[in-house]
Design an enzyme around this catalytic site. Structure first.
Site, mmCIF file in Angstrom:
data_model
loop_
_atom_site.group_PDB
_atom_site.id
_atom_site.type_symbol
_atom_site.label_atom_id
_atom_site.label_comp_id
_atom_site.label_asym_id
_atom_site.label_seq_id
_atom_site.Cartn_x
_atom_site.Cartn_y
_atom_site.Cartn_z
ATOM 1 N N ARG A 102 93.060 58.664 66.259
ATOM 2 C CA ARG A 102 92.674 59.704 65.295
ATOM 3 C C ARG A 102 93.454 59.395 64.027
ATOM 4 O O ARG A 102 94.688 59.546 63.979
ATOM 5 C CB ARG A 102 93.015 61.086 65.845
ATOM 6 C CG ARG A 102 92.553 62.254 64.961
ATOM 7 C CD ARG A 102 92.874 63.563 65.641
ATOM 8 N NE ARG A 102 92.638 64.710 64.784
ATOM 9 C CZ ARG A 102 91.495 65.385 64.724
ATOM 10 N NH1 ARG A 102 90.475 65.021 65.466
ATOM 11 N NH2 ARG A 102 91.370 66.435 63.926
ATOM 12 N N HIS A 129 83.150 61.265 62.889
ATOM 13 C CA HIS A 129 83.726 61.990 64.023
ATOM 14 C C HIS A 129 82.714 61.923 65.181
ATOM 15 O O HIS A 129 82.154 62.948 65.600
ATOM 16 C CB HIS A 129 84.007 63.435 63.625
ATOM 17 C CG HIS A 129 84.953 64.162 64.537
ATOM 18 N ND1 HIS A 129 85.537 63.566 65.635
ATOM 19 C CD2 HIS A 129 85.410 65.454 64.527
ATOM 20 C CE1 HIS A 129 86.308 64.439 66.252
ATOM 21 N NE2 HIS A 129 86.239 65.590 65.604
ATOM 22 N N GLN A 132 82.732 64.192 68.470
ATOM 23 C CA GLN A 132 82.312 65.576 68.246
ATOM 24 C C GLN A 132 80.789 65.684 68.289
ATOM 25 O O GLN A 132 80.230 66.655 68.802
ATOM 26 C CB GLN A 132 82.839 66.100 66.916
ATOM 27 C CG GLN A 132 82.438 67.531 66.608
ATOM 28 C CD GLN A 132 83.011 68.526 67.612
ATOM 29 O OE1 GLN A 132 84.208 68.538 67.845
ATOM 30 N NE2 GLN A 132 82.150 69.370 68.187
ATOM 31 N N ASP A 222 81.086 72.941 58.723
ATOM 32 C CA ASP A 222 82.442 72.468 58.958
ATOM 33 C C ASP A 222 83.332 73.108 57.900
ATOM 34 O O ASP A 222 82.846 73.656 56.902
ATOM 35 C CB ASP A 222 82.482 70.934 58.866
ATOM 36 C CG ASP A 222 83.826 70.341 59.286
ATOM 37 O OD1 ASP A 222 84.576 71.033 60.015
ATOM 38 O OD2 ASP A 222 84.127 69.198 58.901
ATOM 39 N N CYS A 262 82.581 72.831 64.808
ATOM 40 C CA CYS A 262 83.492 71.952 65.549
ATOM 41 C C CYS A 262 84.915 72.510 65.622
ATOM 42 O O CYS A 262 85.726 71.996 66.403
ATOM 43 C CB CYS A 262 83.496 70.555 64.937
ATOM 44 S SG CYS A 262 84.102 70.477 63.235
ATOM 45 N N ARG A 290 83.930 69.082 74.482
ATOM 46 C CA ARG A 290 84.690 67.906 74.048
ATOM 47 C C ARG A 290 85.272 67.199 75.278
ATOM 48 O O ARG A 290 85.261 65.966 75.376
ATOM 49 C CB ARG A 290 85.827 68.313 73.097
ATOM 50 C CG ARG A 290 85.416 68.576 71.662
ATOM 51 C CD ARG A 290 85.003 67.307 70.920
ATOM 52 N NE ARG A 290 86.093 66.377 70.771
ATOM 53 C CZ ARG A 290 87.017 66.419 69.796
ATOM 54 N NH1 ARG A 290 86.971 67.379 68.897
ATOM 55 N NH2 ARG A 290 87.963 65.508 69.724
#
Length: 307
Positions: A102, A129, A132, A222, A262, A290
């Site tokens: 990450r 991402h 996700q 988001d 998310c 997830r």
């Protein structure tokens, strides 16, 4: 050996194989059957960006698969003191069985993967991402949205880019509404449009969120202020005026439309308290997924080491 850097690394069939694995493993987990698909394996988890969901889901996931996760903060390893990414990759990949990273620049992830001897998973970069979006696809399937029309409302960021890739590969319609000046990366858009043409996807771009949301099956957004952009907050709040997903906006979608986020969610900014709480069962199922989606990805990658 395969890496999971962006969704564009895979065919529709391969992504569906991962989703099927995730569904199977989730069902087993719910029955308290923990099958050791990755017994005695070690997942190295490198974090240059902090996280709640990414750390907990990967660390729990590899444990439930019979392995162990190693949390490696950039503050705790030599990468944080200037060791080249390629050297870190050549060291760590000789000691673990899989790596999740990450980080910030996508190029750093690509460099690590180039020198790694084991599969590498993108846990988030500034551009993408993908884990996700595998989660979101799994969640849409669970809530009966097999061939959805999706509206993304907000910033043209890593989440938007990954939504473009998912829609393009899976062949569904995605409408993206961003404020002027906050559109998606043109190079990523061009790649997604090429994939969409091959797979029957439909990508629509505009600056009117209400127009994008009309008659859709799924609405998603988001945070407007991503990690590292805190100094842009006031400017962004002005630019994103009118982009909050509230009841009035959701009422433009289909009556049975679902809302995805998310997380973390900032009520009163990208989503209203009312919309968030009304769709909280979907959102927190999405958060849980997830764990399951990533287990599907890890098991798939492990089974394709010799490709």
């Amino acid at each position: 050996m395969r890496h999971f850097l962006t969704l564009a690394d895979f065919t529709k069939e391969e992504l569906l194989e991962m989703i099927a694995l995730a569904q199977k493993i989730k069902a087993q987990t719910k029955q308290r059957k923990f099958v050791p698909y990755m017994e005695h394996q070690t997942l190295g988890m490198i974090f240059e960006k902090s996280s709640t969901r990414t750390r907990v889901s990967f660390e729990t996931g590899i444990y439930q698969l019979g392995g162990i996760g190693l949390f490696l903060s950039s503050n705790d390893i030599q990468l944080g003191r200037g060791e080249p990414m390629k050297d870190t990759a050549r060291v760590i990949s000789r000691m673990v069985d899989m790596v999740m990273i990450r980080t910030f620049e996508h190029s750093k992830l690509e460099e690590f993967a180039k020198y790694s001897k084991v599969p590498v998973i993108n846990g988030l970069t500034d551009d993408y991402h993908p884990v996700q979006l595998m989660t979101d696809f799994l969640t849409m399937l669970e809530f009966g949205k097999e061939n959805p029309i999706v509206a993304y409302v907000g910033d043209g960021n890593n989440m938007t880019h990954s939504w473009l890739m998912l829609a393009a590969i899976m062949g569904f319609e995605l409408r993206v509404a961003t404020p002027k000046g906050y559109e998606c990366d043109p190079a990523i858009v061009a790649q997604a449009e090429k994939l969409a043409a091959q797979n029957g996807g439909k990508l629509i771009f505009g600056n009117d969120p209400k127009e994008a949301v009309k008659g859709v099956d799924v609405v998603t957004t988001d945070t407007w202020i991503s990690m590292g952009q805190e100094d842009e907050k006031e400017t962004k709040l002005k630019a994103f005026d009118g982009y909050i997903v509230d009841e009035a906006m959701m009422n433009l979608a289909k009556e049975d439309a679902i809302f995805l986020h998310c997380l973390p969610a900032y009520r009163g900014y990208e989503v209203s308290e009312e919309v968030f709480e009304k769709h909280s069962e979907v959102i927190f199922t999405e958060a849980e997924n997830r764990l399951h989606a990533q287990k599907g990805i890890m098991v798939w990658l492990d089974s394709h080491r010799n490709d």
